[in-house]
Design a protein around this motif. Sequence first.
Motif, short mmCIF file in Angstrom:
data_model
loop_
_atom_site.label_atom_id
_atom_site.label_comp_id
_atom_site.label_asym_id
_atom_site.label_seq_id
_atom_site.Cartn_x
_atom_site.Cartn_y
_atom_site.Cartn_z
N LYS A 319 -13.33 4.46 -39.65
CA LYS A 319 -11.92 4.07 -39.64
C LYS A 319 -11.77 2.66 -39.07
CE LYS A 319 -7.29 5.75 -38.85
NZ LYS A 319 -6.79 4.42 -38.52
N MET A 320 -12.55 2.33 -38.06
CA MET A 320 -12.52 0.97 -37.51
C MET A 320 -12.91 -0.05 -38.58
SD MET A 320 -11.69 0.74 -34.21
CE MET A 320 -12.60 -0.65 -33.55
N ASP A 323 -10.11 -0.46 -41.08
CA ASP A 323 -9.01 -1.28 -40.55
C ASP A 323 -9.35 -2.77 -40.61
OD1 ASP A 323 -7.55 0.99 -40.03
OD2 ASP A 323 -8.12 1.11 -37.92
N GLY A 326 -9.92 -3.52 -44.80
CA GLY A 326 -8.88 -3.14 -45.75
C GLY A 326 -9.35 -2.17 -46.81
#
Length: 507
Positions: A319-320, A323, A326
């Motif tokens: 998830k990092m 983020d 994109g």
Amino acid sequence: MDLIGLDIGSTGAKCIITDSDGNVMAQAYEEYSMESPISGYFELNPQIVWKAAQSILHSVIRQCNKRSTHLAGISISSFGEAAVLIDKEGRELGNSLLYIDCRGNEQLKTFIKKIEADEIILKTGLKPHSMYTLSKLMWYREEQPDIYAKIHTFLPFGSYILYKLGASPILDYSLASRTMAFDVRRLQWDEHIIKTAGLNKKIFPEIAALGTVVGQISLEAARTFKLPSNFKLVLGGHDQVCAAIGAGITEEGSAVDGIGTVECITPVFSKETINEQDMASSNLALVPFIKGKYTTYAFNFTGGSLLKWYRDQFGYEEKMEADLTGRSVYDIMSENVSDSPTNILVLPHFAGSGTPYMNPLAVGAVLGIDFNTTKSDLFRALMEGVTYEMRQNIECLEQAGIRIDKLRACGGGAKSDLWLQIKADIMNKTIVALDIDEAGILGTIILCGVALGEFSSYEEATRRLVKVNKTFHPQAKNRKQYDENYAKYKRLYQAVNEVMSNEAMER
């Protein structure tokens, strides 16, 4: 000609405007929340839903600017069971009880002592359950007689929004079939069931087929939304039925696999070809569809929600990265997944089970992990587990006489090539991914366009609007291992729930 499609969900409403070639001219979405005043009670405020519908309608119409004069009509889909109670002045009588609300349980127990379950199944195509509208109305009659006495009619949410726009109180066959009071063969309210339930037949609204033009917008609504005075209101239906239409599912042998938070397979068939006893034993409803055909819902409560659980519990690093770059977090999580099947069995009943068991107390399980198991193995195993569950549902459908030659996939899960190939391999079916974000809303656009003569038929509408992305064929190299694992999977449900039942009894 531009058309509006609107979908009313239990947690949010979404709307699009397309031209007659399916090009999206505008879109909007707005969330809302259910209420849970006490444990076991789950309600939705219809006025909040209407406010959200107004907001997104204003938004999409503003986005169209000068093209608003080209807007010809609207059709609406919604979830079923929950009903908005309306008095003779047209006012809402409080919140709506959702299908997960426990109210109606006791009333149903009394009701089925007076009428055979087989009669209910034969007429309504449903196994008796307290989720349906009939049970909730019986609860109002017994527990809230003051409110019950004021009921002039009731409407599911899609029909309720049409009513607010100027239509008379009316609903389609597919949403009527979620009440447990509708005869799905005769296509009318069943007076014996209604009388046995102790309800007033006069409160049951008018019914009509999907895609019926039920009037035009009221003068007040036309002024409010700056729409033409001849803007037409077209009857939509249950969200899964509209999704099937939006996926181009109109003929026997085809089905849509909607891979969203909940996964649902919706096929098309003739009632003459099915074994109704087999359908009932697998908790498969009989639902009127278009062109004299029928459909049903084979579903699992955990589809994409299972992968969301994995993301939230194990996907922090991915998830990092998502983020920062994109990219889709699910694409990143898929990159390190092996091309080969796992030997991990996942029972995906993290929120109870859907068809064929319909067991709210069913629990999930993960079997077969060791010190060599990686995060990526577990990620693939979760997709495999959900797919084993849906293969079992396909077997139930085929045992009941419902042929499925290929599946059209839509929803968030249909964007995963990895998952769709797993589906093709486990189910041994060709999977066609559709280039559609919102099949349910596209279904309402098709219903509206056919009703208003923009499309000569559902087939023409499908050719013009439904776009195919990729096709996935079963791979012979994985067939033997998946068949062996599936045979083990079918025994897992009974084993896990036997253990959990014994533990509950000991406690």
